[in-house]
Design an enzyme around this catalytic site. Structure first.
Site, short mmCIF file in Angstrom:
data_model
loop_
_atom_site.label_atom_id
_atom_site.label_comp_id
_atom_site.label_asym_id
_atom_site.label_seq_id
_atom_site.Cartn_x
_atom_site.Cartn_y
_atom_site.Cartn_z
N LYS A 184 43.71 -17.27 44.72
CA LYS A 184 45.17 -17.48 44.67
C LYS A 184 45.82 -16.68 43.53
CE LYS A 184 46.28 -21.75 45.24
NZ LYS A 184 46.57 -23.19 45.02
N SER B 182 53.46 -21.52 36.47
CA SER B 182 52.58 -21.88 35.35
C SER B 182 52.34 -20.66 34.48
CB SER B 182 51.24 -22.40 35.87
OG SER B 182 51.32 -23.78 36.17
N LYS C 296 39.24 -25.46 38.57
CA LYS C 296 39.88 -26.71 39.05
C LYS C 296 39.12 -27.87 38.44
CE LYS C 296 43.08 -27.92 42.19
NZ LYS C 296 44.20 -27.12 42.68
N LYS D 238 42.27 -20.65 35.53
CA LYS D 238 43.52 -21.40 35.68
C LYS D 238 43.44 -22.29 36.90
CE LYS D 238 47.87 -21.95 34.38
NZ LYS D 238 47.67 -23.42 34.41
N THR E 183 56.15 -25.15 43.19
CA THR E 183 55.28 -25.00 44.36
C THR E 183 56.10 -25.16 45.63
OG1 THR E 183 53.50 -25.91 43.01
CG2 THR E 183 53.06 -25.69 45.36
N ASN F 21 54.88 -34.22 44.74
CA ASN F 21 55.56 -33.11 44.08
C ASN F 21 55.87 -31.98 45.07
OD1 ASN F 21 55.00 -30.23 42.83
ND2 ASN F 21 56.06 -31.43 41.28
N1 LIG Z 1 51.33 -29.67 42.23
C1 LIG Z 1 51.20 -28.36 42.39
O1 LIG Z 1 51.81 -27.57 41.66
C2 LIG Z 1 50.33 -27.81 43.46
C3 LIG Z 1 49.75 -28.61 44.42
N2 LIG Z 1 49.07 -28.03 45.45
C4 LIG Z 1 48.46 -28.85 46.50
O2 LIG Z 1 49.48 -29.54 47.21
C5 LIG Z 1 48.97 -30.79 47.69
C6 LIG Z 1 49.85 -31.93 47.20
O3 LIG Z 1 49.84 -31.91 45.77
P1 LIG Z 1 50.97 -32.65 44.91
O4 LIG Z 1 52.22 -32.72 45.70
O5 LIG Z 1 50.96 -32.01 43.59
O6 LIG Z 1 50.35 -34.09 44.78
P2 LIG Z 1 51.11 -35.49 44.56
O7 LIG Z 1 50.08 -36.41 44.03
O8 LIG Z 1 52.38 -35.29 43.83
O9 LIG Z 1 51.50 -35.90 46.06
C7 LIG Z 1 50.54 -36.04 47.05
C8 LIG Z 1 51.24 -36.60 48.27
O10 LIG Z 1 50.31 -36.71 49.33
C9 LIG Z 1 50.39 -38.04 49.84
N3 LIG Z 1 49.13 -38.37 50.47
C10 LIG Z 1 47.92 -38.59 49.91
N4 LIG Z 1 47.03 -38.90 50.85
C11 LIG Z 1 47.69 -38.86 52.03
C12 LIG Z 1 47.34 -39.09 53.37
N5 LIG Z 1 46.09 -39.41 53.68
N6 LIG Z 1 48.30 -38.97 54.33
C13 LIG Z 1 49.56 -38.64 54.01
N7 LIG Z 1 49.95 -38.40 52.76
C14 LIG Z 1 49.04 -38.52 51.79
C15 LIG Z 1 50.73 -38.87 48.65
O11 LIG Z 1 51.23 -40.15 49.05
P3 LIG Z 1 51.55 -41.29 47.94
O12 LIG Z 1 52.59 -40.70 47.03
O13 LIG Z 1 52.08 -42.40 48.75
O14 LIG Z 1 50.26 -41.52 47.22
C16 LIG Z 1 51.80 -38.00 48.05
O15 LIG Z 1 53.01 -38.12 48.77
C17 LIG Z 1 47.51 -30.86 47.22
O16 LIG Z 1 46.68 -30.31 48.22
C18 LIG Z 1 47.52 -29.93 46.00
O17 LIG Z 1 46.24 -29.41 45.71
C19 LIG Z 1 48.95 -26.68 45.58
C20 LIG Z 1 49.50 -25.85 44.65
C21 LIG Z 1 50.16 -26.35 43.47
O1 LIG Z 2 49.65 -24.38 38.05
C1 LIG Z 2 48.46 -24.17 38.00
O2 LIG Z 2 47.90 -23.66 37.05
C2 LIG Z 2 47.54 -24.54 39.14
C3 LIG Z 2 48.14 -25.30 40.27
C4 LIG Z 2 47.04 -25.65 41.24
O3 LIG Z 2 46.17 -26.41 40.92
C5 LIG Z 2 47.01 -25.02 42.54
O4 LIG Z 2 47.70 -24.01 42.76
O5 LIG Z 2 46.26 -25.50 43.41
#
Ligand SMILES: NC(=O)C1=CN([C@@H]2O[C@H](COP(=O)(O)OP(=O)(O)OC[C@H]3O[C@@H](n4cnc5c(N)ncnc54)[C@H](OP(=O)(O)O)[C@@H]3O)[C@@H](O)[C@H]2O)C=CC1
Ligand SMILES: O=C(O)CCC(=O)C(=O)O
Length: 411
Positions: free
Chosen positions: A90, A344, A102, A66, A185, A216
């Site tokens: 995780k 999820s 991943k 996953k 998240t 997100n």
């Molecule tokens: N989505 C999920 O359910 C999960 C996500 N994560 C982790 O959380 C983190 C964010 O994921 P998620 O929110 O889904 O991704 P998104 O693509 O929704 O958002 C990423 C954010 O990071 C910003 N960003 C990218 N590069 C930079 C930088 N160099 N400096 C500042 N901001 C930056 C983006 O800016 P912009 O929008 O302007 O491009 C955006 O605001 C990742 O590490 C991901 O692996 C962990 C668990 C679950």
């Molecule tokens: O929702 C999932 O299955 C995985 C989310 C994810 O990629 C993470 O937790 O880093």
């Protein structure tokens, strides 16, 4: 240190604390399968362009693999490997019946049109469809992907295997997505933060927060924290960074960010240098964007007392050591951001049962999982006299090792 070396290092430290047998240690470290595919698509102007896609399936001892799929220019094999391994730990910390995987495509989604993104996602799915599946490997969104991406994967996969909603999670609600997954998240980050602060006799209300990333995870975390009375004083995304020491009005920032595609130009705060975001004054720092951002270059300058790792592997091991000496408490990624994969799991369960839960049930169950996860991590910290990262790693590695041994070694 690159992401894979850092993740391997944490795993090995945990394995030594647990006294794992060296053969078992080696088998847990090596990924089950690494997939690399060339995805060639016609651009809207008729020219052909090629992107490299990856899916690393790390371990399936505890259940189907996953993990999310990331679209980002910096996607590369070592990082996908590290992220896949982190998913194994995780899902084990969260105690949900999965292994870890991943995926990602090295592309800049902001430079692709919707139809180009759809073609790319469909070609990627065509290349990996026989290696994923409801009981094999279940993708989900990560950076640069979202519910629409999952809908295209579901549709393309279903052309080969028949309608299969549980092959992906994080889907749109109309296609069997779970209520509450979008916020999960960020909501998990809130529950994790509350659990940690409670240990120190503090609550979210009255604490100041800095958040890197307003996608997100970062935007939901900001919204839910501010609803609980937390003061979000600085936020950044790719467009820039902003600060207001009196607290940013998060609902207005959300409106601005959706209208202007970023936080830049928000009138309710002052622009600051994006490089300084992690070292701004605050009680709680929440990195919610890229990996490796907290490192030996900036660790000494960090002012926060608590770091909640909403992003995956935001802190490299050198910074970990520096911050430990400074007395900064770090809540590690494999626990702090596990709310997404936990919901999820609820989505997958609902799809398999053909029964939809209401949002209150999703959020209540998420709170139960996050609360229990924190207690389990703390118990391991006591047993092994270690910090929260090692508490989470020993908890996870022990669970996966037990499952591996129980399933047997015979080839
Ligand atoms: N989505 C999920 O359910 C999960 C996500 N994560 C982790 O959380 C983190 C964010 O994921 P998620 O929110 O889904 O991704 P998104 O693509 O929704 O958002 C990423 C954010 O990071 C910003 N960003 C990218 N590069 C930079 C930088 N160099 N400096 C500042 N901001 C930056 C983006 O800016 P912009 O929008 O302007 O491009 C955006 O605001 C990742 O590490 C991901 O692996 C962990 C668990 C679950
Ligand atoms: O929702 C999932 O299955 C995985 C989310 C994810 O990629 C993470 O937790 O880093």
């Amino acid at each position: 240190m690159n992401a894979l070396a850092a993740t391997n290092r944490n795993f090995k430290l945990a394995s030594r604390l647990l006294g794992l047998d060296s053969k078992l240690e080696k088998s847990l470290l090596i990924p089950f399968r690494e997939i690399k595919v060339e995805c060639t698509i016609p651009k809207d102007d008729g020219s052909l362009v090629s992107y490299v896609g990856f899916r690393v399936q790390h371990d399936n001892a505890r259940g189907p693999m996953k993990g999310g799929i990331r679209y980002h220019p910096e996607v590369e094999p070592d990082e996908v490997n590290a992220l896949a391994q982190l998913m194994t730990w995780k899902t084990a910390v969260a105690n949900i019946p999965y292994g870890g995987a991943k995926g990602g495509i090295g592309c800049n989604p902001a430079e692709l049109s919707i139809s180009e993104l759809e073609r790319l996602t469909r070609v990627f799915t065509q290349k990996i469809h026989d290696l994923i599946g409801t009981h094999v490997d279940v993708p989900a969104p990560d950076m640069g992907t979202g519910p629409q991406t999952m809908a295209w994967i579901l549709d393309e996969y279903s052309k080969f295997h028949g309608y299969s909603p549980a092959v992906v999670t994080g889907k749109p609600i109309d296609l069997g997505g779970s209520l509450g997954r979008d916020a999960a998240t960020g909501r998990g980050v809130l529950f994790a933060t509350e659990a940690l602060l409670n240990e120190y006799g503090k609550s979210v209300s009255g604490q100041s927060f800095v958040i890197q990333g307003f996608g997100n995870v970062g935007s939901w975390a900001a919204q839910l924290i501010s609803e609980k009375g937390g003061k979000v004083v600085a936020v950044s995304d790719v467009t820039g960074a902003i600060k207001n020491s009196n607290g940013i009005d998060i609902p207005s920032l959300l409106k601005h960010s959706s209208e202007h595609k970023g936080v830049k130009g928000f009138r309710g705060a002052d622009p600051i240098d994006p490089k300084s975001i992690l070292v701004e004054d605050c009680d709680v720092l929440i990195p919610a964007a890229l990996g490796g951002v907290i490192n030996k270059e900036n660790a000494n300058e960090i002012k926060a007392k608590f770091i909640i790792e909403a992003a995956n592997h935001p802190t490299d091991p050198d910074a970990d050591e520096i911050l430990k000496k400074k007395g900064v408490v770090i809540l590690p990624d494999i626990y702090a951001n596990s709310g997404g994969v936990t919901v999820s799991y609820f989505e997958w369960v609902q799809n398999i049962q053909g029964f939809m839960w209401d949002e209150e049930k999703v959020n209540n169950e998420l709170k139960n999982y996050m609360t229990r996860g924190f207690k389990d991590v703390k118990d391991m910290c006591k047993t092994h006299e270690c910090d929260l990262r090692m508490g989470a790693f020993t908890l996870a590695v022990n669970r996966v090792a037990r499952a591996t041994v129980l399933r047997g070694w015979e080839a």
